[in-house]
Design a protein around this motif. Structure first.
Motif, PDB file in Angstrom:
ATOM      1  N   VAL A  75     106.111 137.710  28.218  1.00  0.00           N
ATOM      2  CA  VAL A  75     106.505 136.755  27.180  1.00  0.00           C
ATOM      3  C   VAL A  75     105.278 136.195  26.468  1.00  0.00           C
ATOM      4  CG1 VAL A  75     107.638 134.509  26.785  1.00  0.00           C
ATOM      5  CG2 VAL A  75     108.625 136.151  28.402  1.00  0.00           C
ATOM      6  N   LEU A  76     105.415 136.017  25.179  1.00  0.00           N
ATOM      7  CA  LEU A  76     104.422 135.322  24.366  1.00  0.00           C
ATOM      8  C   LEU A  76     105.147 134.164  23.690  1.00  0.00           C
ATOM      9  CD1 LEU A  76     101.716 134.982  22.835  1.00  0.00           C
ATOM     10  CD2 LEU A  76     102.601 136.615  21.166  1.00  0.00           C
ATOM     11  N   VAL A  77     104.702 132.948  23.962  1.00  0.00           N
ATOM     12  CA  VAL A  77     105.266 131.755  23.332  1.00  0.00           C
ATOM     13  C   VAL A  77     104.280 131.311  22.259  1.00  0.00           C
ATOM     14  CG1 VAL A  77     105.979 129.352  23.661  1.00  0.00           C
ATOM     15  CG2 VAL A  77     106.422 131.054  25.467  1.00  0.00           C
ATOM     16  N   MET A  78     104.782 131.125  21.054  1.00  0.00           N
ATOM     17  CA  MET A  78     103.935 130.692  19.943  1.00  0.00           C
ATOM     18  C   MET A  78     104.561 129.464  19.296  1.00  0.00           C
ATOM     19  SD  MET A  78     102.508 132.812  16.652  1.00  0.00           S
ATOM     20  CE  MET A  78     104.031 133.012  15.751  1.00  0.00           C
ATOM     21  N   THR A  79     103.816 128.365  19.265  1.00  0.00           N
ATOM     22  CA  THR A  79     104.289 127.172  18.571  1.00  0.00           C
ATOM     23  C   THR A  79     103.555 127.068  17.245  1.00  0.00           C
ATOM     24  OG1 THR A  79     102.641 125.632  19.425  1.00  0.00           O
ATOM     25  CG2 THR A  79     104.601 125.990  20.778  1.00  0.00           C
ATOM     26  N   PHE A  80     104.252 126.605  16.226  1.00  0.00           N
ATOM     27  CA  PHE A  80     103.643 126.444  14.910  1.00  0.00           C
ATOM     28  C   PHE A  80     104.429 125.412  14.117  1.00  0.00           C
ATOM     29  CE2 PHE A  80     106.838 129.710  14.567  1.00  0.00           C
ATOM     30  CZ  PHE A  80     107.497 129.415  13.380  1.00  0.00           C
ATOM     31  N   SER A  81     103.824 124.953  13.058  1.00  0.00           N
ATOM     32  CA  SER A  81     104.487 124.045  12.134  1.00  0.00           C
ATOM     33  C   SER A  81     104.280 124.581  10.726  1.00  0.00           C
ATOM     34  CB  SER A  81     103.883 122.643  12.241  1.00  0.00           C
ATOM     35  OG  SER A  81     104.454 121.797  11.264  1.00  0.00           O
ATOM     36  N   GLU A  82     105.248 124.348   9.873  1.00  0.00           N
ATOM     37  CA  GLU A  82     105.117 124.853   8.501  1.00  0.00           C
ATOM     38  C   GLU A  82     104.179 124.010   7.645  1.00  0.00           C
ATOM     39  OE1 GLU A  82     108.808 122.212   8.262  1.00  0.00           O
ATOM     40  OE2 GLU A  82     107.803 123.450   9.750  1.00  0.00           O
ATOM     41  N   PHE A  83     103.776 122.858   8.142  1.00  0.00           N
ATOM     42  CA  PHE A  83     102.813 122.037   7.399  1.00  0.00           C
ATOM     43  C   PHE A  83     102.086 121.109   8.358  1.00  0.00           C
ATOM     44  CE2 PHE A  83     106.941 119.925   7.141  1.00  0.00           C
ATOM     45  CZ  PHE A  83     106.657 118.683   7.656  1.00  0.00           C
ATOM     46  N   GLY A  84     100.910 120.671   7.939  1.00  0.00           N
ATOM     47  CA  GLY A  84     100.152 119.697   8.708  1.00  0.00           C
ATOM     48  C   GLY A  84     100.464 118.293   8.210  1.00  0.00           C
ATOM     49  N   ARG A  85      99.712 117.344   8.700  1.00  0.00           N
ATOM     50  CA  ARG A  85      99.886 115.946   8.293  1.00  0.00           C
ATOM     51  C   ARG A  85      98.597 115.453   7.663  1.00  0.00           C
ATOM     52  NH1 ARG A  85     104.939 115.359   7.885  1.00  0.00           N
ATOM     53  NH2 ARG A  85     104.551 113.166   7.524  1.00  0.00           N
ATOM     54  N   ARG A  86      98.718 114.483   6.795  1.00  0.00           N
ATOM     55  CA  ARG A  86      97.540 113.832   6.210  1.00  0.00           C
ATOM     56  C   ARG A  86      96.824 113.041   7.300  1.00  0.00           C
ATOM     57  NH1 ARG A  86      96.025 114.564   0.934  1.00  0.00           N
ATOM     58  NH2 ARG A  86      95.256 112.461   0.936  1.00  0.00           N
ATOM     59  N   VAL A  87      95.545 112.820   7.122  1.00  0.00           N
ATOM     60  CA  VAL A  87      94.765 112.077   8.109  1.00  0.00           C
ATOM     61  C   VAL A  87      95.041 110.586   8.000  1.00  0.00           C
ATOM     62  CG1 VAL A  87      92.428 111.473   8.837  1.00  0.00           C
ATOM     63  CG2 VAL A  87      92.966 113.833   8.186  1.00  0.00           C
ATOM     64  N   ARG A  88      95.057 110.072   6.795  1.00  0.00           N
ATOM     65  CA  ARG A  88      95.214 108.633   6.581  1.00  0.00           C
ATOM     66  C   ARG A  88      96.677 108.205   6.700  1.00  0.00           C
ATOM     67  NH1 ARG A  88      91.696 105.133   4.445  1.00  0.00           N
ATOM     68  NH2 ARG A  88      90.435 106.829   3.656  1.00  0.00           N
ATOM     69  N   GLU A  89      96.894 107.121   7.419  1.00  0.00           N
ATOM     70  CA  GLU A  89      98.230 106.548   7.550  1.00  0.00           C
ATOM     71  C   GLU A  89      98.697 106.023   6.199  1.00  0.00           C
ATOM     72  OE1 GLU A  89      99.612 104.022  11.077  1.00  0.00           O
ATOM     73  OE2 GLU A  89      99.117 102.522   9.546  1.00  0.00           O
ATOM     74  N   ASN A  90      99.983 106.186   5.905  1.00  0.00           N
ATOM     75  CA  ASN A  90     100.525 105.636   4.664  1.00  0.00           C
ATOM     76  C   ASN A  90     100.985 104.191   4.882  1.00  0.00           C
ATOM     77  OD1 ASN A  90     103.113 105.703   5.838  1.00  0.00           O
ATOM     78  ND2 ASN A  90     103.613 107.672   4.924  1.00  0.00           N
ATOM     79  N   ALA A  91     101.509 103.564   3.854  1.00  0.00           N
ATOM     80  CA  ALA A  91     101.896 102.151   3.918  1.00  0.00           C
ATOM     81  C   ALA A  91     103.089 101.898   4.839  1.00  0.00           C
ATOM     82  CB  ALA A  91     102.204 101.638   2.513  1.00  0.00           C
TER      83      ALA A  91
END
Length: 166
Positions: A75-91
């Motif tokens: 078995v090969l398990v691969m985790t991924f996300s379609e996008f990352g997150r910005r570094v700075r917190e929003n309001a």
């Protein structure tokens, strides 16, 4: 049937089912499961902790289950996300869509299991976004060709360098 303690969530129940299907030698090459909720534009801290814990517990149970049933090498398990997150917190106490992300690989026959993409340099950003070091398509090409025996160029529409992971 698995005797391990998967998270008592839909994600955990689905992981248990996938483990049972793999253990029963069902002739299936790919299983796909999704854990949503990471699009944390608001109140990220508590949600992120809960989701990452659920992911961690689920993957731990899955790998232990496969190991106990002598299936981890298959078995090969691969985790991924379609996008990352910005570094700075929003309001709103969250983060917005960004760039760069990690891919995590687990398996008994991997040359290099673990995270792909190095820890980002938070002092070297691209307009507030992380800079990626590794094109995810290199990982996809490698998995498609070396693990699944598929034509990676036909799937990805181009040639991408294989990585030394399988």
């Amino acid at each position: 049937k698995s005797g391990l303690n998967y998270p008592n969530t839909e994600f955990g129940k689905n992981l248990r089912t996938i483990a049972e299907l793999i253990i029963s030698d069902l002739d299936t090459s790919v299983y796909y499961i999704s854990l949503g909720g990471f699009d944390t534009h608001v109140n990220q801290a508590g949600r992120q902790d809960k989701l990452l814990n659920e992911l961690s517990e689920g993957l731990f149970s899955l790998t232990q289950d496969l190991k106990q049933n002598n299936k981890l090498n298959e078995v090969l398990v691969m985790t991924f996300s379609e996008f990352g997150r910005r570094v700075r917190e929003n309001a709103s106490g969250g983060t917005d869509h960004g760039t760069a992300n990690n891919i995590f690989l687990i398996g008994g026959n991997l040359k290099n299991a673990g995270f792909y993409n190095n820890t980002p340099d938070l002092s070297d950003l691209d307009k507030g976004d992380l800079k990626y070091q590794l094109d995810f398509r290199n990982i996809y090409a490698t998995v498609l060709s070396k693990w699944l025996g598929a034509n990676d160029k036909a799937v990805l529409g181009n040639n991408f360098e294989y990585l030394n992971l399988i």
